[in-house]
Write a protein that holds these residues in place. Structure first.
Motif, short mmCIF file in Angstrom:
data_model
loop_
_atom_site.label_atom_id
_atom_site.label_comp_id
_atom_site.label_asym_id
_atom_site.label_seq_id
_atom_site.Cartn_x
_atom_site.Cartn_y
_atom_site.Cartn_z
N PRO A 7 -4.71 -1.07 8.08
CA PRO A 7 -4.02 -1.95 9.05
C PRO A 7 -4.82 -3.19 9.37
O PRO A 7 -5.41 -3.34 10.44
N LYS A 8 -4.87 -4.11 8.40
CA LYS A 8 -5.56 -5.38 8.56
C LYS A 8 -4.93 -6.39 7.61
O LYS A 8 -4.05 -6.04 6.81
N HIS A 9 -5.38 -7.62 7.67
CA HIS A 9 -4.84 -8.65 6.78
C HIS A 9 -5.35 -8.44 5.36
O HIS A 9 -6.53 -8.19 5.13
N HIS A 10 -4.43 -8.55 4.39
CA HIS A 10 -4.79 -8.48 2.98
C HIS A 10 -4.31 -9.76 2.30
O HIS A 10 -3.21 -10.26 2.58
N THR A 11 -5.11 -10.28 1.40
CA THR A 11 -4.70 -11.48 0.66
C THR A 11 -3.66 -11.11 -0.38
O THR A 11 -3.57 -9.97 -0.84
N MET A 12 -2.87 -12.11 -0.77
CA MET A 12 -1.86 -11.89 -1.80
C MET A 12 -2.51 -11.52 -3.13
O MET A 12 -1.96 -10.73 -3.91
N GLU A 13 -3.68 -12.08 -3.40
CA GLU A 13 -4.39 -11.76 -4.65
C GLU A 13 -4.77 -10.28 -4.67
O GLU A 13 -4.61 -9.61 -5.71
N PHE A 14 -5.25 -9.76 -3.55
CA PHE A 14 -5.60 -8.34 -3.49
C PHE A 14 -4.36 -7.47 -3.66
O PHE A 14 -4.38 -6.46 -4.38
N LEU A 15 -3.26 -7.86 -3.04
CA LEU A 15 -2.05 -7.05 -3.11
C LEU A 15 -1.47 -7.01 -4.52
O LEU A 15 -0.81 -6.04 -4.89
N ARG A 16 -1.71 -8.06 -5.32
CA ARG A 16 -1.25 -8.02 -6.72
C ARG A 16 -1.97 -6.94 -7.51
O ARG A 16 -1.46 -6.45 -8.51
N GLU A 17 -3.18 -6.58 -7.06
CA GLU A 17 -3.95 -5.54 -7.75
C GLU A 17 -3.45 -4.14 -7.40
O GLU A 17 -3.78 -3.18 -8.10
N ILE A 18 -2.69 -4.01 -6.34
CA ILE A 18 -2.10 -2.72 -5.97
C ILE A 18 -0.59 -2.90 -5.82
O ILE A 18 0.01 -2.60 -4.79
N HIS B 281 1.81 -1.30 -6.85
CA HIS B 281 2.60 -0.10 -6.59
C HIS B 281 2.63 0.25 -5.10
O HIS B 281 3.48 1.04 -4.67
N LEU B 282 1.74 -0.33 -4.30
CA LEU B 282 1.70 -0.04 -2.87
C LEU B 282 2.15 -1.22 -2.01
O LEU B 282 2.49 -1.05 -0.84
N ARG B 283 2.16 -2.42 -2.58
CA ARG B 283 2.40 -3.59 -1.74
C ARG B 283 3.81 -3.67 -1.14
O ARG B 283 3.99 -4.35 -0.12
N PRO B 284 4.85 -2.99 -1.70
CA PRO B 284 6.15 -3.02 -1.00
C PRO B 284 6.09 -2.41 0.40
O PRO B 284 7.00 -2.62 1.20
N ARG B 285 5.03 -1.67 0.72
CA ARG B 285 4.90 -1.09 2.06
C ARG B 285 4.40 -2.10 3.09
O ARG B 285 4.42 -1.82 4.28
N THR B 286 3.95 -3.25 2.63
CA THR B 286 3.47 -4.27 3.57
C THR B 286 4.65 -5.02 4.18
O THR B 286 5.77 -5.02 3.64
N ASN B 287 4.42 -5.66 5.30
CA ASN B 287 5.48 -6.42 5.96
C ASN B 287 6.02 -7.53 5.06
O ASN B 287 7.23 -7.74 4.95
N THR B 288 5.11 -8.25 4.40
CA THR B 288 5.52 -9.39 3.58
C THR B 288 6.38 -8.95 2.41
O THR B 288 7.46 -9.52 2.17
N PHE B 289 5.95 -7.94 1.70
CA PHE B 289 6.70 -7.55 0.50
C PHE B 289 7.93 -6.73 0.83
O PHE B 289 8.89 -6.72 0.06
N GLY B 290 7.94 -6.07 1.99
CA GLY B 290 9.19 -5.47 2.44
C GLY B 290 10.22 -6.54 2.71
O GLY B 290 11.40 -6.42 2.33
N ALA B 291 9.80 -7.63 3.37
CA ALA B 291 10.72 -8.74 3.65
C ALA B 291 11.19 -9.41 2.37
O ALA B 291 12.37 -9.76 2.24
N ILE B 292 10.29 -9.61 1.42
CA ILE B 292 10.67 -10.22 0.15
C ILE B 292 11.70 -9.36 -0.58
O ILE B 292 12.69 -9.86 -1.12
N THR B 293 11.48 -8.05 -0.58
CA THR B 293 12.39 -7.15 -1.29
C THR B 293 13.78 -7.16 -0.67
O THR B 293 14.79 -7.19 -1.37
N ARG B 294 13.84 -7.13 0.65
CA ARG B 294 15.16 -7.18 1.31
C ARG B 294 15.83 -8.52 1.07
O ARG B 294 17.06 -8.59 0.86
N LEU B 295 15.05 -9.62 1.11
CA LEU B 295 15.61 -10.94 0.83
C LEU B 295 16.17 -10.99 -0.58
O LEU B 295 17.29 -11.50 -0.81
N ARG B 296 15.43 -10.45 -1.53
CA ARG B 296 15.91 -10.45 -2.92
C ARG B 296 17.20 -9.64 -3.06
O ARG B 296 18.13 -10.03 -3.77
N HIS B 297 17.25 -8.51 -2.37
CA HIS B 297 18.46 -7.68 -2.42
C HIS B 297 19.68 -8.45 -1.91
O HIS B 297 20.73 -8.48 -2.55
#
Length: 491
Positions: A132-143, A145-161
């Motif tokens: 539960p802290k800030h993660h850079t986008m570069e770090f999240l690209r390395e994981i 498979h887990l990044r959809p659980r973050t606020n940013t990528f959850g929002a991106i996925t719903r927007l894409r849908h």
């Protein structure tokens, strides 16, 4: 099928000899409530059951707090409860919760859950990369498979849908038919040779060099450590085949038969570019329309983009608010200008003149006949009030063979258009297609397009030809435009 029904006939109803069906309940499946629905329809005093993942947890003297999300909306559900209920719940773990909805004193929420029961469904170790802290986008690209659980990528996925749904609704409402075009094809639509080849390996053959840019399929695939020992490649279909660069050519078949058709699917480009705006695999939206010229094509493209922007503003308000606060504060103003102002239109010739007279020093100089670079696109958009701009009527030699040659300048230019938008650059590329058989055949010959391979495409002009137009929109670039995200790999 008959064997399956025979084995399960005790649970089947006989309709006719040899035909069975499972019993059907008109009540349907009772879906567990999502947090989104609980917060939208729940009232103070209601008993609620929710499931999700624990995002954060904090402790006070006599009471503990958790924030739980199931990915159904941007905002999390705040859960309050006695310490003995929450103390052993792991951050990152999945839980099933039961309690009573109570009024929340929180600023961004009206309800919270007063916890009475908790069941830990999945534990989460302390080595969880998503702390539960800030993660850079570069770090999240390395994981990834887990990044959809973050606020940013959850929002991106719903927007894409929701944007995907809006694309299909727009065309359905206007009488288009969606067609599914081949992913493996012998066509190079753009004629630029930037296609991935599809091959297979020959078993028990000597190793081959790995310097070839072709993409191969092997069975089974070797581990990365043995890539250097891949056998030589051969054409699976005897002739060269490629991953599709575009479904446009096949889309024209249906537009010239059903009047309006569109393709919405994956495309692949072996373009050696590693900028924030390029992908090797992406999704394309490609409408093709009979009885439509270049001007009408631009009208449709403008209406389409405005429809999508309006749709996501309505269906993704929370997500857009999130992107405004966390990613790009200028997003609302940019979307408002796109939605409420007419898109500017300027010819390629006038655009080059504008650049030449700008007084700006560009890294890439521009003269008539050269393609526009990203810095040129950016200047044109800003010069036109920082709103979307159509650039049309490009030089023939820098565009693909299928674009209609303009009569007014003897074919020096083609009836092409690109839509440039703020922050992204080119969002849409399209043209009126060349419907005249001799002109298309000459254009193909000039660009060394083998008539034997594209004879079917010429046939569309030979048998009942019709003026027609179309365009392609990179779906991920649209998502960049409406989210403010900077790197296309993140949408």
């Amino acid at each position: 099928l008959n064997m399956l029904c025979f084995a399960r006939r005790s649970a089947c109803k006989v309709l006719a000899p040899g035909v069975f069906t499972r019993p059907y309940s008109t009540s349907g499946y009772k879906w567990p409530p999502l947090i989104r629905d609980t917060l939208r329809t729940g009232k103070v005093g209601d008993t609620a059951e929710v499931r999700g993942w624990v995002r954060t947890k904090r402790t006070q003297k006599s009471i503990n707090f958790m924030e739980v999300s199931d990915g159904s909306q941007t905002r999390h559900l705040q859960v309050v409860g006695d310490a003995h209920l929450i103390k052993d719940v792991p951050v990152g773990g999945s839980v099933s919760l039961r309690g009573k909805l109570v009024a929340s004193p929180g600023r961004d929420q009206s309800l919270e859950l007063q916890l009475s029961e908790v069941h830990i469904m999945g534990h989460c170790g302390e080595d969880n990369p998503l702390q539960p802290k800030h993660h850079t986008m570069e770090f999240l690209r390395e994981i990834a498979h887990l990044r959809p659980r973050t606020n940013t990528f959850g929002a991106i996925t719903r927007l894409r849908h929701h944007a995907t749904r809006a694309v299909n609704e727009y065309f359905h409402e206007r009488g288009f038919v969606q067609v599914h075009t081949p992913i493996i094809t012998t066509n190079d639509c753009e004629g630029a040779g930037e296609a991935f080849s599809v091959s297979t390996s020959t078993p028990n053959s000597p190793p081959a060099s790995t310097s070839s840019p072709s993409t191969s399929t092997t069975s089974p695939p070797p581990p990365p450590s043995s890539l250097s020992s891949l056998p030589p490649l051969k054409h699976f279909f005897d002739d060269p085949a490629y991953l599709c660069v575009s479904g446009q050519l096949e889309g024209e078949i249906y537009a010239c038969s059903l009047t309006r058709a569109y393709v919405f699917g994956p495309a692949f480009r072996a373009e050696n570019s590693h900028t924030q705006r390029h992908l090797s695999e992406f999704w394309m939206v490609e409408p093709e329309m009979a009885f439509v010229d270049l001007q009408a094509n631009m009208d449709v493209a403008e209406e389409f983009v405005k429809y999508l922007v309006s749709s996501v503003q309505h269906t993704c308000k929370d997500e857009l608010d999130f992107f405004t606060k966390r990613v790009d504060a200028t997003l609302p103003d940019r979307l408002s200008r796109a939605l409420n102002s007419p898109f500017h239109r300027i010819s390629y010739t006038d655009a080059v003149a504008l650049l030449e007279k700008s007084g700006q020093t560009f890294q890439n100089t521009i003269t008539w006949g050269e393609d526009l670079s990203r810095e040129h696109e950016k200047y044109i958009v800003e010069a036109m009030g920082n709103r979307p701009v159509f650039v049309h009527d490009y030089p023939t030699h820098i565009k693909p063979f299928y674009m209609r040659q303009n009569d007014q300048d003897g074919g020096r230019t083609v009836a092409a258009m690109d839509l440039l938008v703020p922050e992204v650059g080119e969002l849409i590329g399209g043209s009126q297609r060349e419907e005249r058989y001799p002109n298309l055949r000459d254009a193909m010959a000039a660009k060394s397009m083998p008539e034997a391979l594209y004879g079917w495409y010429l046939d569309l002009r030979k048998y009942g030809s019709v003026p027609h137009s179309g365009f392609g929109m990179g779906f991920e670039r649209f998502l960049l435009f409406v989210s403010g995200i900077k790197n296309i790999r993140d949408v």
